[in-house]
Design a protein around this motif. Structure first.
Motif, short mmCIF file in Angstrom:
data_model
loop_
_atom_site.label_atom_id
_atom_site.label_comp_id
_atom_site.label_asym_id
_atom_site.label_seq_id
_atom_site.Cartn_x
_atom_site.Cartn_y
_atom_site.Cartn_z
N ARG A 8 -2.54 2.84 -19.11
CA ARG A 8 -3.18 1.81 -18.30
C ARG A 8 -2.32 1.49 -17.07
O ARG A 8 -2.83 1.29 -15.98
CB ARG A 8 -3.39 0.56 -19.15
N ALA A 9 -1.01 1.49 -17.23
CA ALA A 9 -0.11 1.22 -16.12
C ALA A 9 -0.18 2.33 -15.08
O ALA A 9 0.01 2.09 -13.90
CB ALA A 9 1.32 1.06 -16.62
N ILE A 10 -0.47 3.54 -15.50
CA ILE A 10 -0.58 4.66 -14.57
C ILE A 10 -1.69 4.41 -13.56
O ILE A 10 -1.51 4.59 -12.38
CB ILE A 10 -0.80 5.99 -15.32
N CYS A 11 -2.86 4.00 -14.02
CA CYS A 11 -3.97 3.74 -13.10
C CYS A 11 -3.60 2.66 -12.09
O CYS A 11 -3.89 2.79 -10.91
CB CYS A 11 -5.22 3.30 -13.85
N SER A 12 -2.99 1.61 -12.52
CA SER A 12 -2.68 0.51 -11.60
C SER A 12 -1.63 0.90 -10.57
O SER A 12 -1.53 0.25 -9.53
CB SER A 12 -2.25 -0.73 -12.37
#
Length: 58
Positions: A8-12
């Protein structure tokens, strides 16, 4: 693409990720050209069974 425990942190942190004004579809990916209810990496994984190939750091 750099892998972390929390995708999820990758997308942000991706330059193609954006938040839309659409309440029904709040997350978008400019590289893939779609909006979704869930984070784009989840949609990509569900459809193609692979990790996102378009990720680029902001």
């Amino acid at each position: 693409m750099q892998q972390t425990k929390n995708s999820r942190a990758i997308c942000s942190n991706c330059k193609y990720f954006y938040i839309t004004w659409d309440r029904a579809l709040p997350y978008g990916c400019k590289a893939m050209g779609f909006k979704s209810k869930t984070m784009p990496y989840m949609v990509t994984r569900q459809i193609s069974q692979t990790d996102c190939q378009s990720y680029e750091v902001k």
